[in-house]
Design an enzyme around this catalytic site. Structure first.
Site, PDB file in Angstrom:
ATOM      1  N   SER A 169      -4.263 -10.268  13.158  1.00 52.12           N
ATOM      2  CA  SER A 169      -3.384  -9.997  12.030  1.00 52.12           C
ATOM      3  C   SER A 169      -3.801 -10.876  10.850  1.00 52.12           C
ATOM      4  CB  SER A 169      -1.923 -10.203  12.432  1.00 52.12           C
ATOM      5  OG  SER A 169      -1.070  -9.596  11.501  1.00 52.12           O
ATOM      6  N   ASP A 433      -1.304   0.987  15.178  1.00 50.17           N
ATOM      7  CA  ASP A 433      -0.955  -0.191  14.383  1.00 50.17           C
ATOM      8  C   ASP A 433      -0.854   0.172  12.904  1.00 50.17           C
ATOM      9  OD1 ASP A 433      -0.597  -2.691  13.268  1.00 50.17           O
ATOM     10  OD2 ASP A 433      -2.668  -3.338  13.592  1.00 50.17           O
ATOM     11  N   HIS A 457      -0.894  -3.268  17.442  1.00 49.85           N
ATOM     12  CA  HIS A 457      -1.312  -4.474  16.735  1.00 49.85           C
ATOM     13  C   HIS A 457      -1.825  -5.539  17.709  1.00 49.85           C
ATOM     14  CE1 HIS A 457      -1.308  -6.576  12.924  1.00 49.85           C
ATOM     15  NE2 HIS A 457      -0.579  -7.555  13.386  1.00 49.85           N
TER      16      HIS A 457
END
Length: 492
Positions: A169, A433, A457
């Site tokens: 991320s 995601d 994710h």
């Protein structure tokens, strides 16, 4: 992250619901709240003396930055793996588990994890005042990593070992950007689920969420039920009988004043965030009691006529997540959110990441998930203006739309946005995601994109499971093949 990111490194303690939806936060907060763990059997905290300002040569102030070490697999000749911390507390749990640890065993790697400045226990300044937050930026964080690597090279005689950085991320973005800015220090990078393109109005987020929900067994019936619930909620708000029944149905912490447009916007956004968070982390191999709340569970609930009307089912989803996170009621008051987010004390709930990450979105990234996309079922009550005003409402009038617009342009200029071209860097992303919309998902010159169908994710970063899909297993094998290639070449 309702907004953004996985940091697989973090375990966030409880924060109230009004703060929880911020940016990378909504899904991440739900995940961390149900993942709290006993840290007594993990590597201890260590502290590194770090510079406060890497770009001011006359500023000699230093502070203590938290990090962890796992040297169990290291024999001296192997690579060094560095996991990059992000917008939350770094958890030592991830020094003994996760896919990177499986690879550390295979390649005899030394493992470090460096907590991001201003998050967790890494406090560069006495508080989080606006004056002090000027030292919080991705550029300072990258320089922290560089100074840490240089120091450990000298201290542990690691000058000839290859350093490979990992992140998921926002830390995935940092991994790629570190490879860009400090290529002499990182031989390779695995940048998982990395949003690389800064953008003010990230309306596409809800588009990916909508498409993901339509891949469930209930398909369009699920999003159709959400749309019906949203319409019913609008009707309820505009009716003369509002709002005691609805307040009880959704377990609201306070009475709803329908004339307060900010509270209404916050409510609609938070209810949408219930779905955003689950989609973002769908079936990601979390070892926690809340991991069973998947897209299928939400859509089963939304299409179950036994529960009642679509609005009742929407409320059932909300109450399911409240129960999973141990919350007694849904806090939607905008004024409460502002009060919490304006707190500058390290002992406040905002210090768990909400205030700091919001500052970074206001000064670097944007990433605001608005309701401006036409084809999505969550209504139109939280347009981009609702997110933009929060910068000035929290941090003051200086943090205006013009500042944000210039900050976004600067971020994409210094890092290259989606035009980034790097060798020895892989970019895994999951098709489910929402953050993949701001990442590299197709191969370009020098870049290796791994687009994993059906995964969410940072799914590639979690420990392997017999339940993993063929696509996820294959993606991990591709990453491993690149690591093997990097490690097997001559020493750096």
């Amino acid at each position: 992250m309702c907004r953004i990111t996985c940091i697989v490194l973090t375990i966030l303690l409880a924060v109230n619901h009004a703060v929880a939806w911020k940016h990378f936060w909504r899904g991440k907060w739900i995940q961390r709240k149900i993942e709290q763990a006993d840290n007594s059997h993990f590597p201890p905290d260590q502290w590194f003396e770090q510079k406060l300002d890497h770009f001011d040569v006359v500023n000699s102030i230093t502070w203590k930055q938290r990090y962890h070490t796992n040297d169990t697999f290291f024999g001296g000749d192997g690579p060094v793996f560095l996991m990059i911390g992000g917008e939350g507390e770094a958890s030592p749990k991830w020094m003994v588990q996760g896919m990177w640890i499986e690879w550390a065993k295979k390649f005899n790697a030394l493992c470090f994890q460096l907590e991001h400045r201003y998050y967790g226990k890494s406090h560069p300044t006495k508080n989080m005042s606006i004056k002090n937050l000027k030292h919080l930026s991705s550029e300072q964080a990258l320089a922290d990593l560089a100074y840490f690597i240089e120091a450990k090279k000298k201290e542990m005689k690691l000058q000839h070992n290859k350093w490979i950085v990992f992140g998921g991320s926002y830390p995935g973005s940092l991994a790629a950007w570190f490879r860009l800015k400090y290529p002499h220090l990182a031989y390779g990078a695995v940048a998982s689920s990395a949003p690389l393109f800064a953008k003010i109005n990230f309306k596409e987020y809800l588009g990916v969420v909508t498409k993901a929900l339509q891949t469930t067994q209930q398909s369009s019936q699920c999003t159709g039920a959400i749309e019906q619930a949203t319409t019913a909620l609008e009707d309820e708000i505009q009716s003369t009988r509002c709002c005691q029944t609805m307040e009880k149905l959704f377990s609201l912490c306070d009475p709803l004043d329908v004339t307060n447009k900010l509270d209404v916007a916050n409510l609609f956004e938070t209810l949408a965030g219930n779905f955003e968070g689950v989609v973002q982390y769908n079936k990601d191999n979390r070892d926690s009691k809340g991991a069973n709340i998947t897209m299928d569970v939400l859509c089963d609930t939304m299409t179950d006529p036994k529960i009642g009307s679509p609005l009742a089912r929407y409320a059932a989803v909300n109450n399911m997540l409240l129960k999973a996170t141990g919350e007694k009621c849904l806090d939607f008051k905008y004024s409460k959110m502002l009060r919490d987010m304006r707190s500058t004390d390290w002992n406040s709930s905002a210090s768990e990441g909400g205030r700091q990450w919001t500052y970074q979105t206001c000064t670097e990234f944007g990433y605001y998930q608005s309701s401006d996309l036409a084809d999505q079922p969550f209504g139109k009550r939280f347009p981009i203006e609702f997110s933009i005003r929060q910068c000035s409402d929290i941090f003051g009038p200086k943090f205006s739309y013009n500042l944000l617009k210039n900050a976004i342009a600067r971020t994409n200029f210094i890092y290259g946005g989606l035009g980034l071209k790097l060798d020895r860097t892989v970019f895994p992303n999951g098709s489910v995601d929402p953050w993949s919309a701001l990442g590299i998902t197709s191969n370009t010159t020098g870049n290796v994109a791994i687009f994993i169908q059906g995964t969410a994710h940072c799914a590639d970063m979690y420990p392997p499971s017999p339940k993993d899909s063929h696509e996820l297993t294959a993606a991990r094998n591709v990453i491993e093949s690149h690591l093997s290639s990097w490690v097997s070449n001559e020493k750096a």
